[in-house]
Design a protein around this motif. Structure first.
Motif, mmCIF file in Angstrom:
data_model
loop_
_atom_site.group_PDB
_atom_site.id
_atom_site.type_symbol
_atom_site.label_atom_id
_atom_site.label_comp_id
_atom_site.label_asym_id
_atom_site.label_seq_id
_atom_site.Cartn_x
_atom_site.Cartn_y
_atom_site.Cartn_z
ATOM 1 N N ASP A 40 2.291 -8.273 2.157
ATOM 2 C CA ASP A 40 3.571 -8.238 2.861
ATOM 3 C C ASP A 40 3.993 -6.822 3.238
ATOM 4 O O ASP A 40 5.099 -6.631 3.740
ATOM 5 C CB ASP A 40 4.668 -8.849 1.961
ATOM 6 N N ASP A 41 3.167 -5.831 2.983
ATOM 7 C CA ASP A 41 3.595 -4.445 3.177
ATOM 8 C C ASP A 41 2.538 -3.654 3.966
ATOM 9 O O ASP A 41 1.601 -3.101 3.388
ATOM 10 C CB ASP A 41 3.813 -3.810 1.789
ATOM 11 N N PRO A 42 2.706 -3.595 5.303
ATOM 12 C CA PRO A 42 1.704 -2.902 6.132
ATOM 13 C C PRO A 42 1.483 -1.454 5.695
ATOM 14 O O PRO A 42 0.371 -0.935 5.838
ATOM 15 C CB PRO A 42 2.317 -2.937 7.542
ATOM 16 N N ALA A 43 2.495 -0.819 5.118
ATOM 17 C CA ALA A 43 2.337 0.584 4.695
ATOM 18 C C ALA A 43 1.305 0.693 3.573
ATOM 19 O O ALA A 43 0.655 1.727 3.407
ATOM 20 C CB ALA A 43 3.680 1.143 4.229
ATOM 21 N N LYS A 44 1.157 -0.365 2.780
ATOM 22 C CA LYS A 44 0.130 -0.353 1.715
ATOM 23 C C LYS A 44 -1.177 -0.959 2.230
ATOM 24 O O LYS A 44 -2.260 -0.534 1.850
ATOM 25 C CB LYS A 44 0.615 -1.183 0.521
ATOM 26 N N LEU A 45 -1.041 -1.998 3.054
ATOM 27 C CA LEU A 45 -2.227 -2.748 3.486
ATOM 28 C C LEU A 45 -3.117 -1.917 4.418
ATOM 29 O O LEU A 45 -4.340 -1.873 4.236
ATOM 30 C CB LEU A 45 -1.771 -4.037 4.188
ATOM 31 N N ASN A 46 -2.512 -1.233 5.396
ATOM 32 C CA ASN A 46 -3.320 -0.543 6.402
ATOM 33 C C ASN A 46 -4.219 0.546 5.821
ATOM 34 O O ASN A 46 -5.412 0.604 6.165
ATOM 35 C CB ASN A 46 -2.431 -0.019 7.534
#
Ligand code: NAD
Length: 255
Positions: free
Chosen positions: A199-205
């Motif tokens: 749910d968190d693109p800042a962590k996922l990317n």
């Protein structure tokens, strides 16, 4: 079909990777017992999906961290579908904490679910196989963190590192009985355990940048390898860890 008329017990088969393995095993012709800790609704859904494939499926509630309850749990599984051929130690839990703040309570839980449970469930399974003079397969769902440090998850790394050596040790001790023991080490797989990350693109990317194949894995990616290890195609494979990580382990570096 790779697992025609085999019987498998999969801990934590109600969701995520365990569910993917349970369904794949049924597609390959196996009957399946799944265990769940608390989500009976998920477990019932998985059972229905497997039954729709024409295989037997049963869900049993059980907490693998309670060692004293494991003999009844294992006996219930055998009573439900018959002698077990394949044990998948999949149930797992992680607790985030800086090492300086980690508590004994969290450490005990993580070690009990991820290492002590597989240790004693494998012992029950192996004893039964040895006494009935049958071979069998033990598959542990470990993690790339049996190799790769994971800051703030020291207890999880300790448990999965222990699972790596348990696999190698049991592969030798149980080989004379025709029992193989292997680990699967998933990388980043899309399951509820990773809900915060997904749910968190800042962590996922940034994570995706570490994965040479450029995507997270699916439960089906892991299940395909489990089906191989459970089948006679893997009769000469024991003591191995099979990475299912899109290339993550050998490409990872902290930013
Ligand atoms: N998802 C990933 O990225 C990933 C990566 C590496 C390893 N793994 C490992 O894969 C396994 C499955 O994880 P997942 O991603 O499907 O997570 P998940 O949270 O979706 O599933 C965990 C499962 O473990 C069961 N469980 C938890 N505590 C239990 C207990 N005390 N007793 C019995 N069952 C219990 C739950 O019922 C659930 O079915 C775990 O061992 C995990 O460490 C997952």
């Amino acid at each position: 079909m790779k697992l025609q008329n085999k019987r498998a017990l999969i801990t934590g088969g109600d969701q995520g990777i365990g569910r993917g393995i349970a369904i794949r095993f049924a597609e390959e012709g196996a009957d399946v017992v799944i265990s769940y800790r608390s989500h009976q609704d998920n477990a019932d859904e998985t059972v229905k999906e497997i039954q729709a494939l024409g295989r037997k499926a049963v869900a049993i509630q059980g907490d693998v961290s309670v060692t004293s309850a494991l003999p009844k749990f294992f006996a219930d599984a055998v009573a439900a579908i018959g002698p077990i051929d394949i044990l998948v130690n999949n149930a797992g839990v992680e607790k985030r904490a800086e090492f300086l703040q980690a508590t004994a309570e969290d450490y005990d839980l993580v070690l009990a679910v991820n290492l002590k449970g597989p240790f004693f469930l494998s012992q029950l399974f192996a004893r039964e196989l040895v006494s009935s003079k049958r071979g069998g397969k033990i598959i542990n769902i470990s993690s790339v963190h049996e190799e790769l440090p994971f800051p703030n998850f020291a207890s999880y790394c300790a448990a999965k590192g222990g699972l790596k050596m348990l696999c190698r040790d049991l592969a030798i001790e149980l080989a004379p009985y025709g029992i193989t023991v292997n680990n699967i080490a998933p990388g980043a797989i899309k399951t509820p355990i990773n809900a915060n990350l997904l749910d968190d693109p800042a962590k996922l990317n940034p994570l995706l940048e570490h994965i040479p194949l450029g995507r997270m894995g699916s439960p089906e990616d892991v299940a395909g390898c489990a089906a191989f290890l459970a089948s006679s195609d893997a009769d000469y494979v024991t003591g191995a860890t099979l990475l299912v990580d899109g290339g993550l382990l050998f490409n990872y570096h902290e930013q």
